[in-house]
Write a protein that holds these residues in place. Structure first.
Motif, short mmCIF file in Angstrom:
data_model
loop_
_atom_site.label_atom_id
_atom_site.label_comp_id
_atom_site.label_asym_id
_atom_site.label_seq_id
_atom_site.Cartn_x
_atom_site.Cartn_y
_atom_site.Cartn_z
N ALA A 256 0.54 -0.90 0.35
CA ALA A 256 -0.28 -0.09 -0.05
C ALA A 256 0.47 1.13 -0.09
CB ALA A 256 -0.79 0.10 1.55
N VAL A 257 1.86 1.19 0.57
CA VAL A 257 2.73 2.67 1.20
C VAL A 257 3.32 2.97 -1.07
CG1 VAL A 257 4.66 3.23 2.19
CG2 VAL A 257 3.46 2.31 3.02
N SER A 258 3.66 1.53 -1.37
CA SER A 258 4.49 1.52 -2.51
C SER A 258 3.37 2.43 -3.60
CB SER A 258 4.56 0.56 -3.18
OG SER A 258 3.84 0.05 -3.77
N LEU A 259 2.16 2.32 -2.94
CA LEU A 259 1.10 2.75 -4.09
C LEU A 259 0.59 4.30 -3.70
CD1 LEU A 259 -1.51 -0.24 -5.01
CD2 LEU A 259 0.68 0.44 -6.35
N GLY A 260 1.34 5.49 -2.35
CA GLY A 260 1.34 6.07 -1.87
C GLY A 260 -0.27 6.09 -0.45
N GLY A 261 -0.88 5.00 0.16
CA GLY A 261 -1.68 4.77 0.89
C GLY A 261 -1.03 4.37 2.27
N LYS A 262 -2.54 3.72 3.20
CA LYS A 262 -1.09 2.94 4.09
C LYS A 262 -2.64 2.91 4.68
CE LYS A 262 1.72 6.74 6.52
NZ LYS A 262 1.59 8.59 7.81
N PHE A 263 -2.42 1.49 5.14
CA PHE A 263 -3.38 0.30 5.55
C PHE A 263 -2.86 -0.60 6.31
CE2 PHE A 263 -4.67 0.32 0.78
CZ PHE A 263 -5.33 1.65 0.81
N ARG A 264 -3.76 -1.14 7.22
CA ARG A 264 -3.57 -1.63 8.15
C ARG A 264 -2.56 -3.41 8.09
NH1 ARG A 264 -3.29 0.91 12.82
NH2 ARG A 264 -5.03 2.57 13.64
N PRO A 265 -1.79 -4.04 8.34
CA PRO A 265 -0.96 -4.92 7.69
C PRO A 265 -1.87 -6.08 8.78
CG PRO A 265 0.34 -4.00 8.56
CD PRO A 265 -0.73 -3.13 9.19
N ASN A 266 -1.95 -7.65 8.17
CA ASN A 266 -2.00 -8.73 9.33
C ASN A 266 -0.88 -9.14 9.46
OD1 ASN A 266 -1.97 -11.64 9.78
ND2 ASN A 266 -3.69 -11.87 8.68
N PRO A 267 -0.33 -9.10 10.89
CA PRO A 267 0.90 -9.20 11.27
C PRO A 267 1.47 -10.64 11.18
CG PRO A 267 -0.50 -9.36 13.35
CD PRO A 267 -0.93 -8.54 11.91
N LYS A 268 0.93 -11.83 10.48
CA LYS A 268 0.99 -12.84 10.64
C LYS A 268 1.69 -12.62 8.44
CE LYS A 268 -1.72 -15.51 13.36
NZ LYS A 268 -2.11 -16.12 13.79
#
Length: 163
Positions: free
Chosen positions: A102-114
């Protein structure tokens, strides 16, 4: 009949600024935006050392915790805690723990820690949702390309801008 003065704009402004500073004190202490909830616990409690040193997601324990840059990290054991304390930047996830794709596309999304990858000793986390597994797209499209783009985007992304 006496008329009471009901407001003093300077007094209200000072009060509002004081409350704002108190409320944002912990946020201002951070060097960048982190992917956490209100608990300020990194990686939803998973040990950052386990990702880097063992290549797996392991839930840390509250007994072994350290706070760095306003964020609390949990570890599996005291040895991991000491490793982190000796070099915290080595173990911090890239992009504040936000989804690398998401950051590479310009956004911030919460990840799944797994859902993660370790590349050149750095931890990258990813979102997994009904529309697809972002780590698979990241790899298929070229992780080196996405890392370079995310590195560039991260320099200019707003400190608290979240999507």
């Amino acid at each position: 009949m006496k008329t009471m003065k009901t407001s003093n704009p300077k007094k209200w402004l000072a009060l509002a600024l004081g409350l704002l500073l108190i409320g944002t004190g912990s946020i201002l202490a951070q060097s960048h935006s982190y992917s956490t909830d209100d608990s300020m616990i990194a990686l939803e409690g998973y040990s950052p050392v386990s990702y880097i040193e063992q290549g797996k997601a392991q839930m840390g324990k509250k007994a072994f915790k350290t706070t760095y840059d306003g964020i609390t990290y949990y570890f599996v054991n005291p040895e991991q805690q000491k490793q982190f304390q000796s070099n915290p930047k080595k173990y911090q996830p890239q992009y504040g723990g936000w989804c690398a794709y998401a950051v590479s596309l310009g956004g911030k999304f919460r990840p799944n820690p797994k859902s993660f990858r370790v590349v050149d000793g750095k931890l990258y986390l990813f979102t997994v949702n009904l529309e697809g597994d972002f780590v698979k797209a990241w790899e298929k499209e070229g992780k080196d390309k996405h890392i370079a783009q995310a590195d560039q985007n991260w320099k200019s992304m707003g400190k608290f801008k979240t999507f």
